[in-house]
Design an enzyme around this catalytic site. Structure first.
Site, PDB file in Angstrom:
ATOM      1  N   HIS A 286      14.152  82.160  20.145  1.00 39.82           N
ATOM      2  CA  HIS A 286      13.517  82.388  18.847  1.00 39.82           C
ATOM      3  C   HIS A 286      12.004  82.554  19.031  1.00 39.82           C
ATOM      4  CE1 HIS A 286      17.365  81.537  17.284  1.00 39.82           C
ATOM      5  NE2 HIS A 286      17.175  80.327  16.784  1.00 39.82           N
TER       6      HIS A 286
ATOM      7  N   CYS B 124      16.948  74.692  15.685  1.00 39.99           N
ATOM      8  CA  CYS B 124      16.418  75.410  16.856  1.00 39.99           C
ATOM      9  C   CYS B 124      15.041  76.054  16.622  1.00 39.99           C
ATOM     10  CB  CYS B 124      17.426  76.464  17.310  1.00 39.99           C
ATOM     11  SG  CYS B 124      18.203  77.368  15.964  1.00 39.99           S
TER      12      CYS B 124
HETATM   13  N1  NAP Z   1      23.611  78.173  18.119  1.00 45.77           N
HETATM   14  C1  NAP Z   1      22.415  77.587  18.079  1.00 45.77           C
HETATM   15  O1  NAP Z   1      21.410  78.106  18.617  1.00 45.77           O
HETATM   16  C2  NAP Z   1      22.241  76.253  17.393  1.00 45.77           C
HETATM   17  C3  NAP Z   1      21.018  75.626  17.513  1.00 45.77           C
HETATM   18  C4  NAP Z   1      20.811  74.382  16.922  1.00 45.77           C
HETATM   19  C5  NAP Z   1      21.831  73.801  16.207  1.00 45.77           C
HETATM   20  N2  NAP Z   1      23.017  74.433  16.084  1.00 45.77           N
HETATM   21  C6  NAP Z   1      24.080  73.722  15.324  1.00 45.77           C
HETATM   22  O2  NAP Z   1      25.063  73.293  16.269  1.00 45.77           O
HETATM   23  C7  NAP Z   1      26.370  73.328  15.662  1.00 45.77           C
HETATM   24  C8  NAP Z   1      27.268  74.245  16.483  1.00 45.77           C
HETATM   25  O3  NAP Z   1      26.736  75.554  16.455  1.00 45.77           O
HETATM   26  P1  NAP Z   1      27.397  76.754  17.277  1.00 45.77           P
HETATM   27  O4  NAP Z   1      26.423  77.851  17.172  1.00 45.77           O
HETATM   28  O5  NAP Z   1      27.842  76.274  18.600  1.00 45.77           O
HETATM   29  O6  NAP Z   1      28.713  77.047  16.353  1.00 45.77           O
HETATM   30  P2  NAP Z   1      30.095  77.726  16.779  1.00 45.77           P
HETATM   31  O7  NAP Z   1      29.924  78.609  17.961  1.00 45.77           O
HETATM   32  O8  NAP Z   1      30.639  78.297  15.525  1.00 45.77           O
HETATM   33  O9  NAP Z   1      31.033  76.460  17.232  1.00 45.77           O
HETATM   34  C9  NAP Z   1      31.541  75.528  16.296  1.00 45.77           C
HETATM   35  C10 NAP Z   1      32.417  74.488  16.969  1.00 45.77           C
HETATM   36  O10 NAP Z   1      32.913  73.609  15.942  1.00 45.77           O
HETATM   37  C11 NAP Z   1      34.342  73.481  16.111  1.00 45.77           C
HETATM   38  N3  NAP Z   1      35.017  73.255  14.820  1.00 45.77           N
HETATM   39  C12 NAP Z   1      35.104  74.108  13.770  1.00 45.77           C
HETATM   40  N4  NAP Z   1      35.834  73.543  12.782  1.00 45.77           N
HETATM   41  C13 NAP Z   1      36.226  72.327  13.240  1.00 45.77           C
HETATM   42  C14 NAP Z   1      37.009  71.272  12.684  1.00 45.77           C
HETATM   43  N5  NAP Z   1      37.549  71.365  11.456  1.00 45.77           N
HETATM   44  N6  NAP Z   1      37.223  70.159  13.422  1.00 45.77           N
HETATM   45  C15 NAP Z   1      36.677  70.054  14.670  1.00 45.77           C
HETATM   46  N7  NAP Z   1      35.929  71.021  15.256  1.00 45.77           N
HETATM   47  C16 NAP Z   1      35.700  72.137  14.535  1.00 45.77           C
HETATM   48  C17 NAP Z   1      34.800  74.818  16.717  1.00 45.77           C
HETATM   49  O11 NAP Z   1      36.049  74.605  17.348  1.00 45.77           O
HETATM   50  P3  NAP Z   1      37.265  75.704  17.280  1.00 45.77           P
HETATM   51  O12 NAP Z   1      36.953  76.732  18.328  1.00 45.77           O
HETATM   52  O13 NAP Z   1      38.457  74.891  17.608  1.00 45.77           O
HETATM   53  O14 NAP Z   1      37.258  76.256  15.898  1.00 45.77           O
HETATM   54  C18 NAP Z   1      33.643  75.073  17.690  1.00 45.77           C
HETATM   55  O15 NAP Z   1      33.888  74.351  18.886  1.00 45.77           O
HETATM   56  C19 NAP Z   1      26.159  73.815  14.231  1.00 45.77           C
HETATM   57  O16 NAP Z   1      26.083  72.709  13.378  1.00 45.77           O
HETATM   58  C20 NAP Z   1      24.837  74.570  14.315  1.00 45.77           C
HETATM   59  O17 NAP Z   1      24.179  74.633  13.073  1.00 45.77           O
HETATM   60  C21 NAP Z   1      23.262  75.637  16.662  1.00 45.77           C
END
Ligand code: NAP
Length: 346
Positions: free
Chosen positions: A242, A149
């Site tokens: 950001h 991001c």
């Molecule tokens: N937030 C940002 O601004 C942003 C920006 C760019 C990239 N990203 C990337 O995008 C990804 C998601 O980020 P986020 O911020 O949305 O994270 P998050 O809120 O922690 O969400 C993570 C997701 O992954 C799922 N998950 C966790 N363990 C799992 C497993 N063993 N099998 C299948 N699903 C699983 C969770 O499901 P449950 O609810 O069932 O645990 C949840 O739906 C990450 O790789 C992050 O680095 C994030």
């Protein structure tokens, strides 16, 4: 019957997953037919499991879907991945091997030689790397990624400068929103009234990803751009968006007017999520700001302001972008729209 392409959202309960579902709610090309997450969520109705944090309601077509496991066959052609990076790598490979087009937000495959790392307005030619992927040859499935991001904001701001004048050195200090850490993210006790001067792996991503994105395709390989980036990343008590202070030295010496004029040279790709202005420049030194510019271009415009002389490198500038839209869900959707327009997904 709908003529839209069936889409699944992996990591549907997370911050990025929710933003994907919200942005896909009324999308002209895609309809969400599947949602998947961890085994803890699987088997539960979406609306009963998700801790919905978007301002809009859960789209009607999604709220009654039953969450699937990320090992099941899904009734979808394209899968948007907002999976935790601890598990994203293998799950995305699994679905690519089964013939799905996987459009990922996670870091796991970004730097793989055969995986495109894309900002469409900058390097859509890199989509051709898909042809190198074994899964594409065998099943038609593949993985494409969008950048971190913060990388998106840095890369969109600097690409016109790089293209016209070349870059030698870049120094960047970020002020990153708490939503970048997912939900619930950083405990309020740690972030309210505070600045946290470290974000795991973030500096490395910002120092390497732009070099791949600005790279040129030679044969079937990306030859990385050759300049140095030093990044310092901080978490600040802002909800979304950001901000960063960037200093840079160019190869070819130039003027402020020439740099500012270059910002307007982005091509509008005409995709449903394309913002009218890819990079918006403010001469007002008090802009951009998260509260004022977060939703510029529906969250897809990167904003920059106050280009001025730097006493150490040649120039410095402030930049800003919405981390869960341009930096994640919106970026993935833009990539997917490009894939459809160019028949990688039919
Ligand atoms: N937030 C940002 O601004 C942003 C920006 C760019 C990239 N990203 C990337 O995008 C990804 C998601 O980020 P986020 O911020 O949305 O994270 P998050 O809120 O922690 O969400 C993570 C997701 O992954 C799922 N998950 C966790 N363990 C799992 C497993 N063993 N099998 C299948 N699903 C699983 C969770 O499901 P449950 O609810 O069932 O645990 C949840 O739906 C990450 O790789 C992050 O680095 C994030």
């Amino acid at each position: 019957m709908s003529s839209k392409i069936k889409a699944g959202v992996l990591g549907c309960t997370g911050a990025v997953g929710q933003k994907l579902i919200s942005l896909l709610g009324n999308h002209p090309l895609f309809e969400v037919t599947e949602v998947a997450a961890s085994d803890n969520s699987a088997g539960i109705k979406y609306s009963e499991r998700v801790n919905w944090k978007e301002a809009s309601d859960i789209p009607v077509a999604v709220k009654n879907l039953t969450i699937k496991k990320c090992s099941e066959e899904l009734d979808a052609k394209i899968l948007f991945s907002g999976l935790d990076s601890n598990v994203a790598g293998e799950i995305e490979e699994f679905y690519a091997s089964k013939g799905y087009a996987v459009v990922s937000n996670s870091k796991n495959h970004r730097m793989s030689a055969d995986v495109p790392l894309i900002i469409p307005e900058v390097n859509y030619t890199h989509f051709d790397l898909i042809h190198k992927q074994e899964s594409y040859k065998k099943s038609g499935g593949f993985i494409v990624t969008n950048p971190n991001c913060s990388t998106v904001v840095l890369a969109v701001t600097l690409y016109p400068v790089y293209k016209k004048f070349g870059l030698k050195k870049v120094m960047v200090t970020t002020m990153q929103a708490i939503s970048g850490a997912g939900y619930p993210g950083i405990p309020s006790m740690d972030i309210l009234g505070n600045v946290v001067p470290h974000i795991k792996d973030e500096e490395d991503k910002m120092q390497t990803e732009p070099l791949k994105i600005f790279g040129t395709i030679e044969g079937k390989e990306v030859i990385f751009a050759d300049f140095k980036i030093s990044a310092s990343c901080n978490r600040v008590p802002v909800r979304d968006g950001h901000t960063m202070s960037i200093s840079f030295e160019t190869e070819k010496k130039t003027s402020k007017d020439e740099i500012v004029n270059s910002f307007g040279e982005y091509e509008n790709l005409g995709l449903p999520s394309s913002p009218e202005t890819v990079l918006k420049y403010f001469s007002d030194p008090f802009r951009p700001q998260p509260l004022l510019d977060g939703m510029s271009g529906g969250g897809m415009t990167v904003s920059a302001g106050n280009l001025r002389k730097c006493n150490i490198l040649d120039w410095k500038i402030n930049a800003f972008g919405h981390n869960t839209i341009r930096g994640a869900a919106g970026a993935a959707i833009l990539n997917a729209e490009y894939l459809v327009k160019n028949k990688f997904v039919k």
